[in-house]
Design an enzyme around this catalytic site. Structure first.
Site, PDB file in Angstrom:
ATOM      1  N   SER A  13      55.369  27.361  30.499  1.00 36.18           N
ATOM      2  CA  SER A  13      55.404  28.722  29.946  1.00 36.18           C
ATOM      3  C   SER A  13      56.002  29.746  30.908  1.00 36.18           C
ATOM      4  O   SER A  13      56.256  30.887  30.508  1.00 36.18           O
ATOM      5  CB  SER A  13      54.000  29.163  29.547  1.00 36.18           C
ATOM      6  OG  SER A  13      53.145  29.197  30.670  1.00 36.18           O
ATOM      7  N   LYS A  29      46.229  35.048  27.407  1.00 37.57           N
ATOM      8  CA  LYS A  29      47.295  35.688  28.176  1.00 37.57           C
ATOM      9  C   LYS A  29      47.419  37.173  27.816  1.00 37.57           C
ATOM     10  O   LYS A  29      47.609  38.032  28.693  1.00 37.57           O
ATOM     11  CB  LYS A  29      48.616  34.960  27.922  1.00 37.57           C
ATOM     12  CG  LYS A  29      48.658  33.542  28.481  1.00 37.57           C
ATOM     13  CD  LYS A  29      49.954  32.830  28.108  1.00 37.57           C
ATOM     14  CE  LYS A  29      49.988  31.412  28.653  1.00 37.57           C
ATOM     15  NZ  LYS A  29      51.219  30.676  28.272  1.00 37.57           N
TER      16      LYS A  29
END
Length: 787
Positions: A693, A736
């Site tokens: 990511s 996140k």
């Protein structure tokens, strides 16, 4: 009348040729030996009286018949029934009793043989011929004397009832013939053997016969001792126990008490009949009870059997709590105990609704997954409270033995059922809410794989007949509501994970933490520290400062610890009577907690070319990640530091390849890479990092460095890249986004395919952050740089 010694000397000087014969039964008198006798027949007493009036000498002959207690002693004794060899004897003492009996003590004098009988009435008299010992002293005779002495001493030691002093008597006897007579008369030999020795006048032959007799007797005694030693150890204990048990039984009967073992057996029998056990369990219980009734309480097997029956009868086979299907009440309880966690709450309400419409439905196995401190365990307690069921929790962290789940077999010492059955018994119902905490921390080793044992427990199609190794009978677990918790799902075996419905519990936003602290944490810590609202109060600003400046977590544990630390400080002041009430504000927090411990994450980025802010997911929730890039003279090499994993290194290589391939589009000089090396570093190098990511972030940082452009302020991004420039979706979006919100990020670039995850993001967070959903890397670069 002359004394004994003078009468014996008279006999030696003038031995009578005719003797009155007194018959003996089952005994033989040897010369020089003394023998007590009891005489009851009148004619025999007449014989003794006449002998006492003369020289007190009689002849003793042993009968060939065995003594008959029903016949009158010595009556009708014919001369044909007597042996022909006997012993002349001197009557040492005679006493007549009132019951027409005579007791006498006689001493043997010499051997004799009967020549002929001269009188038969009123008693026998016979002419006799005296036998002289034929003595021939040689080494063989001496050896036999020594051997007989040694054997006799050993026989005395082995024969019960003989005084030990007898063993030293042979040493005081000089004549070998007398020694043989003495030994034969004392040892437990037969009348036939003694009569045979009496009839041998040759001393050497007599000693040989005595040696044979005493050797045979010795063998019998040693064999008897060996048998006794072997048997004594076995029977002595059982005899002692039997004797003591009989005594205890007699004492109880005297006191009017019943036997404890029979009372216990009866109690078990009553329990088994009252429990209405399933057929298999009833059969096993009856079998074990039958074994128990045959044992004594002191037996070790008795304890094993009674412990097994304790477990079997202590389980709630048919005992259950009644479920509450009031959805409004359940929703109210969940809201009171937890703030947020909308998805898990919704799933619990759905579960209750289904059970209300279909009570016999097999519910799913729920798995609460999320960072520590997000309320997974406490949510399980609230579910049990809402359902009205008992709650039981076991921690699986570090469990490596399969027997912890299935139990040990009864053949092992100290065997017990597994934790599942133990929990059911402690819950006292067969339908509790059963929480298996930290299921992702299970281990395995040579003792088995406990996760494999859980496959049957957590499968509704199998657990209706769960078999514990200790019980060895099936137990129905289908009514139990199993809930598991885990921090990560990757370590859970696929087969086990497939049996569970996973519900993600993400971290909390700043506003959620503020409300949870105000509603739950502060009141709880006040109570635990003996304070009330009049003693201490917290301003919203103080709690926000504690959340952002002293804790950095997805959960709430550290936040509660910091609040507890402030409460301790206030409690100390109040106890010392320095203050009566304290109001904790932004300005006074540092007095209790010290200076701010956590630096704002965004300020660590800085407005510098080559720096980009990314987002990552860890076991403790989401974190903000900074990527730094720098160039130096070289030949186009790429250096990566910060303890990066293989996947992250591959993402950096892919990003560099994309930049080289699209240099003209990005407006980069194609000769740049032939004279420069690039170095990418991610701070916090002590922490391992991996995953795809960060690909978007690393590519943006390199482009920022090469083009000397600054990434927008308060912007973060996440996403996986491909060589074609596509941006692929990633996981952990909620964690996140919450991490970005805590760090003060105002703009987020996310993969387009992750737009569906926005429904999990709290509305206040969506209002505070501007989102860009992009699926091409070139579009990311357009939005990332400040104009």
């Amino acid at each position: 009348m002359p004394d004994n010694q003078s009468a014996s000397d008279m006999f030696e000087e003038q031995k009578p040729e005719t003797l009155s014969i007194l018959p003996l039964f089952d005994t033989v008198l040897f010369p020089k030996m003394v023998l007590p006798l009891v005489v009851m027949q009148k004619k025999s007493i007449q014989l003794l009286e006449e002998a006492m009036a003369q020289n007190r000498t009689i002849g003793l002959l042993t009968s060939q018949k065995t003594y008959d207690p029903n016949a009158e002693p010595y009556a009708g004794q014919s001369k044909e029934e007597l042996h022909t060899v006997g012993t002349s004897a001197l009557i040492l003492k005679m006493v007549k009793n009132e019951d027409s009996r005579a007791q006498l003590l006689v001493q043997g004098l010499d051997r004799f043989t009967v020549k002929n009988y001269v009188q038969e009435s009123p008693y026998l008299r016979a002419d006799v011929e005296y036998m002289e010992d034929v003595v021939k002293t040689d080494k063989e005779t001496e050896a036999m004397v020594v051997n007989i002495s040694v054997l006799f001493k050993r026989v005395v030691e082995l024969t019960p009832g003989l005084p030990p002093e007898l063993g030293s008597m042979p040493g005081s006897i000089v004549e070998p013939g007398i020694l043989g007579d003495m030994v034969t008369s004392i040892i437990n030999s037969t009348v036939q053997d003694k009569q045979k020795v009496l009839g041998i006048s040759d001393v050497k032959k007599r000693l040989k016969e005595v040696t044979r007799i005493i050797s045979h007797q010795m063998e019998l005694l040693e064999l008897g001792q060996k048998i006794q030693t072997q048997v004594k150890g076995d029977i002595e204990k059982s005899q002692k126990e039997y004797y003591l048990r009989q005594q205890m039984k007699a004492i109880r009967e005297e006191l009017g008490e019943k036997d404890d073992s029979s009372v216990e057996v009866q109690e078990y029998k009553t329990k088994i009949n009252d429990l209405n056990l399933p057929e298999d369990a009833k059969k096993e219980a009856d079998r074990e009870l039958a074994r128990l009734s045959r044992m004594h309480p002191s037996s070790s097997e008795y304890t094993v059997a009674s412990t097994y029956l304790d477990w079997l009868t202590g389980l709630p086979w048919n005992k259950r709590t009644e479920d509450h299907y009031d959805l409004a009440r359940a929703r109210k309880i969940l809201e009171q105990d937890h703030y947020g966690l909308e998805k898990p709450k919704k799933r619990v309400i759905e579960y209750l609704a289904v059970r209300k419409l279909k009570p016999d439905s097999k519910g799913p196995i729920l798995c609460f997954s999320g960072p520590p401190g997000t309320g997974k365990t406490s949510l399980g307690r609230s579910i049990a409270k809402a359902l009205g069921r008992k709650f039981y929790r076991i921690s699986l962290g570090g469990v490596r033995d399969e027997a912890e789940i299935r139990g040990h077999r009864r053949t092992y010492v100290g065997a017990l059922p597994g934790r599942i059955i133990q929990g059911i018994r402690r819950a006292e119902s067969n339908n509790p809410v059963f929480m298996l905490d930290e299921i992702d921390k299970l281990g395995n080793d040579f003792r088995g794989d406990p996760s494999s044992a859980l496959l049957e427990v957590l499968d509704p199609e199998q657990n209706f007949a769960f078999s514990d190794h200790y019980l060895d009978v099936p137990f129905d677990l289908s009514n139990v509501m199993f809930i598991t918790t885990a921090n990560v799902l990757d370590t859970i075996p696929h087969a086990l994970r497939d049996r569970m419905e996973v519900l993600q519990l993400s971290g909390y936003s700043l506003d959620e933490k503020l409300k949870i602290a105000t509603r739950f944490l502060v009141p709880r810590q006040r109570e635990e520290h003996g304070l009330d609202a009049s003693h201490i109060s917290f301003s919203k600003g103080a709690i926000k400062l504690i959340i952002s400046g002293y804790t950095q977590e997805a959960g709430l544990r550290n936040l509660e610890r910091e609040i507890a630390a402030i409460c301790r400080g206030v409690a100390a002041k109040i106890a010392e009577q320095k203050v009566e009430t304290v109001s904790v504000t932004i300005k006074t927090v540092h007095k209790y907690l010290g200076p701010v411990q956590i630096q704002p994450e965004v300020s660590a980025g800085g407005a510098t070319p080559g720096v980009a802010t990314g987002l990552a997911w860890t076991q403790t929730g989401g974190v903000v990640l900074f990527v730094e890039a720098i160039a130096m003279k070289g030949k186009g090499n790429l250096v990566l530091t910060g303890q990066l994993g293989d996947v992250m290194k591959e993402s950096a290589t892919a990003a560099l390849s994309f930049i080289k391939a699209n240099a003209s589009k990005i407006k980069i000089d194609e000769d740049y890479f032939s004279v420069h090396d690039l170095h990418i570093h991610i701070p916090a190098g002590a922490i391992p990092k991996d995953g795809p990511s960060a690909g978007v972030t690393m590519l943006t940082a390199m482009v920022s460095l090469i083009t000397d452009r600054i990434v927008k302020k308060d912007l973060a991004m996440t996403g996986e890249i491909t060589l074609r420039g596509d941006v692929l979706p990633v996981g952990g979006i909620k964690e996140k986004v919450l991490a970005a919100h805590r760090a003060g990020i105002k703009t987020l670039i996310l993969p387009k395919w992750n737009k569906k995850d926005m429904e999990d993001i709290p509305e206040n967070v969506q209002r505070d952050i501007k989102f860009y959903f992009i699926d091409k890397m070139m579009d990311v670069l357009k939005e990332a740089f400040a104009k």
